[in-house]
Scaffold this motif. Structure first.
Motif, mmCIF file in Angstrom:
data_model
loop_
_atom_site.group_PDB
_atom_site.id
_atom_site.type_symbol
_atom_site.label_atom_id
_atom_site.label_comp_id
_atom_site.label_asym_id
_atom_site.label_seq_id
_atom_site.Cartn_x
_atom_site.Cartn_y
_atom_site.Cartn_z
ATOM 1 N N ARG A 174 2.541 4.517 -9.157
ATOM 2 C CA ARG A 174 1.712 5.281 -10.101
ATOM 3 C C ARG A 174 2.564 6.290 -10.871
ATOM 4 N NH1 ARG A 174 -3.592 4.099 -9.477
ATOM 5 N NH2 ARG A 174 -4.186 3.146 -7.474
ATOM 6 N N ARG B 271 0.831 -1.212 0.000
ATOM 7 C CA ARG B 271 0.000 0.000 0.000
ATOM 8 C C ARG B 271 0.866 1.263 0.000
ATOM 9 N NH1 ARG B 271 -2.707 -2.912 4.180
ATOM 10 N NH2 ARG B 271 -4.609 -3.940 3.460
ATOM 11 N N LEU C 121 -3.530 0.967 -12.374
ATOM 12 C CA LEU C 121 -2.926 0.181 -11.294
ATOM 13 C C LEU C 121 -4.007 -0.250 -10.301
ATOM 14 C CD1 LEU C 121 -0.482 -0.944 -9.691
ATOM 15 C CD2 LEU C 121 -0.293 1.295 -8.589
ATOM 16 N N GLU C 122 -4.074 -1.537 -10.032
ATOM 17 C CA GLU C 122 -5.008 -2.060 -9.023
ATOM 18 C C GLU C 122 -4.208 -2.846 -7.978
ATOM 19 O OE1 GLU C 122 -9.012 -4.860 -8.512
ATOM 20 O OE2 GLU C 122 -7.978 -4.755 -10.435
ATOM 21 N N THR C 123 -4.421 -2.511 -6.702
ATOM 22 C CA THR C 123 -3.740 -3.187 -5.598
ATOM 23 C C THR C 123 -4.774 -3.947 -4.779
ATOM 24 O OG1 THR C 123 -2.080 -1.450 -5.488
ATOM 25 C CG2 THR C 123 -2.270 -2.876 -3.580
ATOM 26 N N ASP D 32 2.125 2.527 -3.374
ATOM 27 C CA ASP D 32 1.122 2.866 -4.381
ATOM 28 C C ASP D 32 1.467 4.145 -5.135
ATOM 29 O OD1 ASP D 32 -1.807 4.185 -5.045
ATOM 30 O OD2 ASP D 32 -1.798 2.003 -5.236
ATOM 31 N N ASP D 33 1.787 5.229 -4.413
ATOM 32 C CA ASP D 33 2.069 6.519 -5.072
ATOM 33 C C ASP D 33 3.315 6.427 -5.956
ATOM 34 O OD1 ASP D 33 -0.113 7.644 -3.906
ATOM 35 O OD2 ASP D 33 0.981 8.512 -2.224
#
Length: 866
Positions: free
Chosen positions: A429, A422, A438-440, A425-426
């Motif tokens: 991207r 998590r 993007l899918e987490t 994530d930034d």
């Protein structure tokens, strides 16, 4: 009447009375009863009526009296009504000078049920009258009458014949009843008879009692005797049979019953019939239950069916296995070949990385010396910075090579992969761009793992960039994290895999995919499908080496035109997650101590000597471990040995360190290497107590590391001198310390010698200290005890002292004291106090006197204690 004592009235009654349970166990008898029976109360209480007063068979072996008494008592309980037994012979044993003699007696008995509020028989009271004399007179009268009217001999003969016939009839009836009772009790199937709408047990044979794991059921309603049947539909079925008078058949009915050896219920399977007992008037008086326990038969049938299905499955599997055996053999052969090839490439790349790092170290060292010499020349500074960026890129390539070769010194910690994904994530991207979706997906209850977070982040970033390029900048990237288990079958197919629990990270893209030939080479260093100049071919090889060195497994699934999934399996850790680290910085400082540099590469050695000399240190040098040991044995005082791990000659660096510390106990040892060869790294982790500075390193990194270790050394020496002095002088604590309150201190110091000395000095000051060598051990102590002061070093293995301080004050209200050699402590706790290493007894006592007073958070350089 209010004060009438019924118990006393019962005992004082001239009429004989005895009270029994519904199962005919004697509870009490009054004085009149004891007098006519010639018994003591203690000899008959809690005994069955038939045990306390056994009947005596007559001349023909018949026990008619006992049978009549039992039938009368059973009628009383069954019908809940009084029952009269007009005449019964029951002989009484009396004491005579010749011993006990049976006295023939005749009795008239009335049995009265005593009922509870629910109509159930609670007790049976017997009122007994001795009619022996009356019976004797009647018999005599009948005899006299017969003698007066008939011939005495014929009369006597007739009486004997009638008595004999009657006795024979009674004997046969008694035998028949005994046989029926025996057959009922010993029947292999279970049987029970229930009377009335409440289904009160009238009879239950041995098999039934064994089935339900209970005895003494007679007289108890079914729902009270077997409460576990509630909710299983059996009570309703019994009610239906009693109400309709129609029999019901149970075939293979599952029933949960209590077992003999444990309170848990056990599933049993029964074949049974519920047969209503219909009276002459057509009414149903009860239910007769008869059946068999077919549990074992049912289980055997189920097991047989399971084995049959399993056999069919095994036959099908074996058929497939035979077809696959040759394919598996070839696959395993190919896997072995691939493993051997990767191992050979790993050894090659590890050696290359070692030499490459030495070259980079020479370049980096000279560039940093050039930077210091040209501080006023901006143009030269720009060129040096550009060259240093090139060195850093080279170091990164070498790091990737070492990661593939599984020779990179990792710093694994217990971490939560879901949280790490998590947090990325930034960054992901930004790396992927706006045209890649993007899918987490992070599963719930994800396990912890033991891994180096920096290398794991780098691996995920490499996979994401590879996926972006495969999708040509457009598509969807999915990162999933969850728990997984690899079983023995999977481990058998992948020889490098250990079966067990893993944390899984899967990175999937919608790109072009790869065919089988590419998949066979995708992890090899410098292999790439990208155009020239667009990739080094080290990204996936680094991922592969990092996961393998972490004890994990990598698997790639790909299909041309549909995309690729890379799965990383990292072993599960059962330890708690390591707290997030707060960054720490320190000023670059030098010193005047003596350092012995041991390095076989002449250029690297000269560069390091010049860097350390520029920092103010006195530097000695040696080309190998043997020469370095000779310098140590010469007696020259040495503060720190800075040695390469991999060197030629018969002596290895760890052996040099051991022997040097035996000769000079306070000498510090700092290792450096670009390739560790497992001499100080095992299982992907540095050995305990080992300090390592990986090549290539910067001047500032070298300065900070050396200064930290030397400050610790000076600190230990000073503490031990003070402890030795106190022990030699046997000095008691000063009056001021004796008069002050004793503090409960938690001292956290990774150097065990320093920790032991600090604890001894604190005890001398009259305090109560507790020691810990890591933040994790300190947190455990905080969870189990209460402290006034936390005294902690800043640089600790694992969690830092600043992070520990923040967590500690969240657990307990305590004073924080930073005991450190650093000149600055960022992100410290407000109001914390500072002890500059090396400190002694006086400095430590002065700081502790200030605990509990309001403090201002000031830089260590302004605290007045540094």
């Amino acid at each position: 009447m209010k004060n009438l004592d019924f118990a006393a009235a019962f005992d004082a009654s001239p009429n004989p009375y005895v009270v029994m349970t519904p199962t005919f166990v004697i509870l009490h008898a009054n004085a009149a009863y004891l007098r006519v029976t010639g018994r003591a109360l203690a000899s008959i209480v809690d005994r069955s009526m038939f045990d306390a007063f056994p009947s005596t068979p007559d001349e023909h072996g018949s026990d008619e009296s006992g049978m009549l008494l039992r039938e009368s008592l059973e009628r009383t309980v069954r019908l809940a009504k009084p029952d009269l037994l007009p005449l019964i012979r029951y002989d009484i044993a009396i004491d005579t000078p010749q011993g006990k003699v049976l006295d023939r007696r005749y009795w008239s008995a009335t049995h009265t049920p005593l009922l509870g509020d629910d109509g159930r028989v609670l007790y049976v009271m017997q009122h007994t009258e001795d009619v022996t004399e009356l019976q004797t007179l009647r018999q005599q009268q009948r005899v006299n009458d017969d003698l007066s009217q008939h011939d005495p001999q014929q009369t006597q003969q007739r009486l004997l014949q009638r008595a004999g016939a009657l006795q024979e009839q009674n004997r046969l009836l008694h035998l028949e009843a005994d046989l029926m009772r025996s057959l009922f009790a010993q029947a292999p199937g279970f049987m029970a008879f229930f009377r009335g709408p409440r289904h009160v047990f009238e009879m239950a044979n041995t098999a039934y009692e064994a089935l339900v794991a209970r005895s003494g059921l007679v007289g108890t309603p079914l729902h009270e005797a077997l409460p576990e049947l509630q909710g299983q539909g059996l009570f309703e079925l019994m009610n239906e049979v009693y109400a309709t008078g129609k029999a019901r058949l149970l075939a293979g009915r599952a029933v949960w019953l209590r077992s003999h050896d444990r309170p848990a219920l056990e599933e049993r399977f029964l074949d049974a019939v519920l047969q209503p007992v219909v009276e002459a008037d057509g009414s149903v008086s009860g239910i007769f239950l008869q059946g068999h326990d077919i549990t074992e038969q049912k289980r055997a049938q189920d097991e047989l069916q399971r084995h049959r299905e399993q056999l069919e499955h095994l036959v099908a599997e074996r058929t497939q296995a035979l077809r696959r055996s040759e394919e598996e053999r070839l696959a395993m052969q190919a896997a072995l070949h691939q493993s051997q090839k990767m191992e050979a490439i790993g050894k090659l790349t590890g050696g290359v990385a070692h030499d490459f790092n030495n070259v980079l170290q020479v370049i980096a060292g000279n560039l940093q010396l050039l930077r210091q010499a040209s501080l006023e020349d901006a143009k030269t500074q720009r060129r040096v910075d550009s060259a240093m960026r090139g060195v850093e890129r080279g170091a990164k390539l070498a790091s990737h090579l070492l990661a593939f070769a599984r020779k990179q010194p990792l710093a694994p910690v217990v971490l939560n992969v879901g949280k790490l994904v998590r947090n990325l994530d930034d960054m992901l991207r930004r790396a992927l761009g706006e045209t890649v979706e993007l899918e987490t997906v992070v599963g719930g209850g994800i396990w912890n793992t033991l891994a180096d977070p920096n290398f794991l982040e780098n691996a995920l970033l490499n996979l994401a960039i590879n996926a972006r390029d495969a999708m040509q900048g457009r598509g969807k990237l999915t990162i999933e994290a969850g728990n997984a288990s690899l079983d023995d079958a999977y481990a058998k197919m992948h020889s490098e895999v250990t079966a067990g629990q893993y944390v899984l990270i899967a990175v999937s893209d919608t790109g072009s995919g790869m065919d089988e030939s590419i998949l066979q080479q995708v992890f090899e260093p410098f292999f790439t499908t990208k155009a020239e100049g667009h990739g080094t071919g080290l990204g996936l090889s680094m991922v592969y080496g990092f996961v393998k060195q972490s004890g994990g497994h990598v698997k790639i699934y790909s299909e041309v035109g549909h995309g690729t999934t890379v799965k990383l399996y990292l072993p599960r850790s059962h330890e708690a997650e390591l707290a997030e680290e707060l960054p720490t910085v320190d000023l670059v400082t030098g010193g005047t101590e003596t350092i012995l540099v041991v390095e076989d590469d002449a250029q690297v050695r000269e560069t390091v000597v010049e860097l350390l000399s520029e920092l103010g240190y006195r530097v000695l040098k040696a080309p190998d471990a043997q020469s370095a040991l000779a310098v140590v044995e010469s007696g020259v005082p040495i503060d720190l040995i800075f040695t390469d791990v991999v060197m030629p000659g018969p002596m290895r660096s760890p052996e040099l360190a051991r022997r040097a510390q035996a000769l000079q106990p306070h000498v510090e040892v700092l290792f450096t290497s670009g390739y560790t060869e497992n001499s100080i790294v095992h299982g992907g982790r540095l050995d305990p107590g080992v300090a390592l500075l990986s090549k290539p390193y910067r001047r500032d990194d070298l300065a900070r590391k050396v200064r930290h270790m030397l400050s610790n050394r000076r600190h230990v020496v000073r503490l031990e001198e003070q402890v030795s002095h106190l022990s030699a002088e046997s000095m008691p604590a000063d009056s001021g310390s004796r008069n002050r309150a004793s503090l409960r201190l938690l001292v956290v110091e990774d150097n065990e010698e320093a920790l032991a000395a600090v604890l001894e000095l604190l005890e001398h000051l009259g305090h109560r200290p507790h020691g810990a060598t890591s933040a994790e051990a300190a947190l455990q102590a905080l969870a189990h005890g209460t402290f006034d002061v936390l005294m902690t070093d800043v640089n600790l293995p694992g969690t830092s002292g600043t992070t520990l301080a923040h967590e500690a004050i969240a657990l307990q209200p305590l004073q924080v004291v930073y005991a450190t050699g650093m000149s600055q402590v960022p992100d410290g706790v407000p109001g914390a106090l500072f002890l500059q290493k090396p400190f002694g007894l006086a400095e430590m006592d002065a700081v502790l006197q200030r605990t509990g007073q309001p403090q201002q958070h000031v830089p260590a350089s302004q605290s007045g204690l540094l």
